[in-house]
Design a protein around this motif. Structure first.
Motif, PDB file in Angstrom:
ATOM      1  N   UNK A  87      45.851   9.742  50.876  1.00  0.00           N
ATOM      2  CA  UNK A  87      44.590   9.135  51.236  1.00  0.00           C
ATOM      3  C   UNK A  87      44.683   7.638  51.033  1.00  0.00           C
ATOM      4  N   UNK A  88      44.253   6.884  52.060  1.00  0.00           N
ATOM      5  CA  UNK A  88      44.255   5.435  51.939  1.00  0.00           C
ATOM      6  C   UNK A  88      43.057   5.014  51.106  1.00  0.00           C
ATOM      7  N   UNK A  89      43.297   4.269  50.030  1.00  0.00           N
ATOM      8  CA  UNK A  89      42.230   3.824  49.148  1.00  0.00           C
ATOM      9  C   UNK A  89      42.409   2.351  48.865  1.00  0.00           C
ATOM     10  N   UNK A  90      41.327   1.712  48.377  1.00  0.00           N
ATOM     11  CA  UNK A  90      41.403   0.318  47.981  1.00  0.00           C
ATOM     12  C   UNK A  90      41.781  -0.600  49.136  1.00  0.00           C
ATOM     13  N   UNK A  91      42.662  -1.570  48.885  1.00  0.00           N
ATOM     14  CA  UNK A  91      43.060  -2.516  49.935  1.00  0.00           C
ATOM     15  C   UNK A  91      43.637  -1.834  51.164  1.00  0.00           C
ATOM     16  N   UNK A  92      44.384  -0.745  50.971  1.00  0.00           N
ATOM     17  CA  UNK A  92      44.968  -0.042  52.118  1.00  0.00           C
ATOM     18  C   UNK A  92      43.880   0.494  53.041  1.00  0.00           C
ATOM     19  N   UNK A  93      42.810   1.034  52.464  1.00  0.00           N
ATOM     20  CA  UNK A  93      41.713   1.541  53.288  1.00  0.00           C
ATOM     21  C   UNK A  93      41.027   0.397  54.018  1.00  0.00           C
ATOM     22  N   UNK A  94      40.832  -0.731  53.336  1.00  0.00           N
ATOM     23  CA  UNK A  94      40.188  -1.887  53.970  1.00  0.00           C
ATOM     24  C   UNK A  94      41.010  -2.402  55.140  1.00  0.00           C
ATOM     25  N   UNK A  95      42.323  -2.349  55.020  1.00  0.00           N
ATOM     26  CA  UNK A  95      43.201  -2.832  56.084  1.00  0.00           C
ATOM     27  C   UNK A  95      43.259  -1.881  57.273  1.00  0.00           C
ATOM     28  N   UNK A  96      42.718  -0.683  57.134  1.00  0.00           N
ATOM     29  CA  UNK A  96      42.735   0.272  58.233  1.00  0.00           C
ATOM     30  C   UNK A  96      43.864   1.267  58.156  1.00  0.00           C
ATOM     31  N   UNK A  97      44.672   1.213  57.113  1.00  0.00           N
ATOM     32  CA  UNK A  97      45.736   2.192  56.956  1.00  0.00           C
ATOM     33  C   UNK A  97      45.115   3.558  56.701  1.00  0.00           C
ATOM     34  N   UNK A  98      45.620   4.571  57.358  1.00  0.00           N
ATOM     35  CA  UNK A  98      45.034   5.897  57.290  1.00  0.00           C
ATOM     36  C   UNK A  98      44.192   6.196  58.513  1.00  0.00           C
ATOM     37  N   UNK A  99      43.649   5.149  59.151  1.00  0.00           N
ATOM     38  CA  UNK A  99      42.914   5.340  60.396  1.00  0.00           C
ATOM     39  C   UNK A  99      43.855   5.357  61.594  1.00  0.00           C
ATOM     40  N   UNK A 100      45.030   4.802  61.418  1.00  0.00           N
ATOM     41  CA  UNK A 100      45.988   4.683  62.503  1.00  0.00           C
ATOM     42  C   UNK A 100      47.379   4.942  61.933  1.00  0.00           C
ATOM     43  N   UNK A 101      48.283   5.584  62.685  1.00  0.00           N
ATOM     44  CA  UNK A 101      49.649   5.777  62.180  1.00  0.00           C
ATOM     45  C   UNK A 101      50.263   4.450  61.736  1.00  0.00           C
ATOM     46  N   UNK A 102      51.009   4.489  60.642  1.00  0.00           N
ATOM     47  CA  UNK A 102      51.488   3.248  60.030  1.00  0.00           C
ATOM     48  C   UNK A 102      52.352   2.420  60.970  1.00  0.00           C
ATOM     49  N   UNK A 103      53.242   3.060  61.731  1.00  0.00           N
ATOM     50  CA  UNK A 103      54.114   2.296  62.621  1.00  0.00           C
ATOM     51  C   UNK A 103      53.317   1.580  63.706  1.00  0.00           C
ATOM     52  N   UNK A 104      52.246   2.206  64.184  1.00  0.00           N
ATOM     53  CA  UNK A 104      51.399   1.535  65.160  1.00  0.00           C
ATOM     54  C   UNK A 104      50.689   0.359  64.507  1.00  0.00           C
ATOM     55  N   UNK A 105      50.170   0.581  63.300  1.00  0.00           N
ATOM     56  CA  UNK A 105      49.507  -0.514  62.566  1.00  0.00           C
ATOM     57  C   UNK A 105      50.472  -1.665  62.344  1.00  0.00           C
ATOM     58  N   UNK A 106      51.703  -1.347  61.948  1.00  0.00           N
ATOM     59  CA  UNK A 106      52.702  -2.386  61.701  1.00  0.00           C
ATOM     60  C   UNK A 106      53.026  -3.147  62.980  1.00  0.00           C
ATOM     61  N   UNK A 107      53.154  -2.419  64.097  1.00  0.00           N
ATOM     62  CA  UNK A 107      53.459  -3.080  65.365  1.00  0.00           C
ATOM     63  C   UNK A 107      52.330  -4.018  65.780  1.00  0.00           C
ATOM     64  N   UNK A 108      51.082  -3.583  65.575  1.00  0.00           N
ATOM     65  CA  UNK A 108      49.940  -4.435  65.905  1.00  0.00           C
ATOM     66  C   UNK A 108      49.949  -5.686  65.032  1.00  0.00           C
ATOM     67  N   UNK A 109      50.200  -5.511  63.739  1.00  0.00           N
ATOM     68  CA  UNK A 109      50.245  -6.657  62.832  1.00  0.00           C
ATOM     69  C   UNK A 109      51.334  -7.643  63.241  1.00  0.00           C
ATOM     70  N   UNK A 110      52.531  -7.122  63.493  1.00  0.00           N
ATOM     71  CA  UNK A 110      53.642  -8.007  63.857  1.00  0.00           C
ATOM     72  C   UNK A 110      53.385  -8.708  65.182  1.00  0.00           C
ATOM     73  N   UNK A 111      52.810  -8.008  66.146  1.00  0.00           N
ATOM     74  CA  UNK A 111      52.524  -8.637  67.438  1.00  0.00           C
ATOM     75  C   UNK A 111      51.489  -9.745  67.280  1.00  0.00           C
ATOM     76  N   UNK A 112      50.416  -9.440  66.521  1.00  0.00           N
ATOM     77  CA  UNK A 112      49.395 -10.468  66.292  1.00  0.00           C
ATOM     78  C   UNK A 112      49.982 -11.651  65.539  1.00  0.00           C
ATOM     79  N   UNK A 113      50.785 -11.370  64.520  1.00  0.00           N
ATOM     80  CA  UNK A 113      51.419 -12.426  63.743  1.00  0.00           C
ATOM     81  C   UNK A 113      52.302 -13.293  64.639  1.00  0.00           C
ATOM     82  N   UNK A 114      53.120 -12.654  65.481  1.00  0.00           N
ATOM     83  CA  UNK A 114      54.030 -13.394  66.334  1.00  0.00           C
ATOM     84  C   UNK A 114      53.325 -14.194  67.402  1.00  0.00           C
TER      85      UNK A 114
END
Length: 239
Positions: A87-114
């Motif tokens: 279960x995503x709790x604390x900062x992880x829950x705020x970041x949206x982890x658990x609502x979306x598969x982690x690899x998709x979340x990571x790809x979105x973060x990296x794309x936005x960052x880049x």
């Protein structure tokens, strides 16, 4: 023409974009051979709100009387997909982890960052002939990218039930809190229980108390569990 992308002030951002392209290429290859880098993660993430096995002992279940510990252990405590996802709790829950598969979340973060970092540095270089120091650019762009990934997770969670939750197995509704909405549950007389799935959608099922000889009135908050021995749902009062 694009030599500026190899400059040190651009390198962290172009590297992030290169990683996204690499992940995309690997996913295409996996799909071509019948697999997926993100498939298993997506399945595990379908149902993460139920308590872990260790958490059940922490619930205020009241006096269960004659219920043996082995009776509870034989219930189906698996989350959807059988993964026992965390279960995503604390900062992880705020970041949206658990609502979306982690690899998709990571790809979105990296794309936005880049994209954001490259765009900012390019704009500064184009109009003012300078680039932001990495010590300033990295935290600012990284924070913005986190908000982008968080926003994507919220949108993803709202859109996903329209497709994925239709195929949600009834087994995944076990190990969830619910409320008796109609009737009184007793031996041989199941009552209707409203249960929320991992997407916040409401489901209704019929179940009986786990403990024999007890009755659970309408409005009682219960823990819904699935008895694999008899292929049915049973209820444990939590209020």
């Amino acid at each position: 023409m694009f030599d500026f992308l190899r400059l040190p002030s651009f390198l962290p951002f172009t590297t992030a974009l290169a990683v996204v392209l690499g992940l995309t290429a690997l996913e295409l290859v996996m799909l071509f051979i019948g697999g997926s880098l993100m498939g298993g993660d997506a399945e595990a993430g379908l149902d993460v709100d139920g308590p872990d096995i260790a958490d059940i002992s922490d619930l205020d279940l009241g006096d269960l009387g004659s219920i043996e510990a082995a009776d509870i252990e034989m219930m189906d405590l698996d989350a959807a997909g059988g993964g026992g996802a965390a279960v995503a709790v604390g900062p992880a829950a705020w970041l949206g982890l658990g609502k979306v598969p982690f690899l998709i979340w990571l790809a979105v973060f990296l794309m936005a960052f880049g994209l954001i970092g490259t765009g900012v540095q390019f704009g500064l270089d184009r109009f003012w002939g300078l680039t932001a120091p990495l010590g300033l650019a990295l935290p600012a762009v990284g924070t913005t990218a986190l908000f982008c990934a968080r926003g994507f997770g919220a949108v993803f969670a709202r859109l996903l039930p329209q497709t994925e939750s239709e195929a949600l197995s009834e087994r995944s509704l076990g190990r969830r809190r619910g409320v008796i909405t109609q009737g009184t549950a007793s031996d041989g007389r199941p009552a209707e229980v409203r249960v929320m799935d991992g997407f916040g959608n409401s489901h209704h099922l019929r179940a009986v108390p786990l403990e024999r000889g007890t009755s659970l009135a309408q409005g009682t908050e219960v823990l819904v569990m699935r008895d694999r021995r008899q292929n049915r749902y049973v209820l444990i009062p939590v209020s």
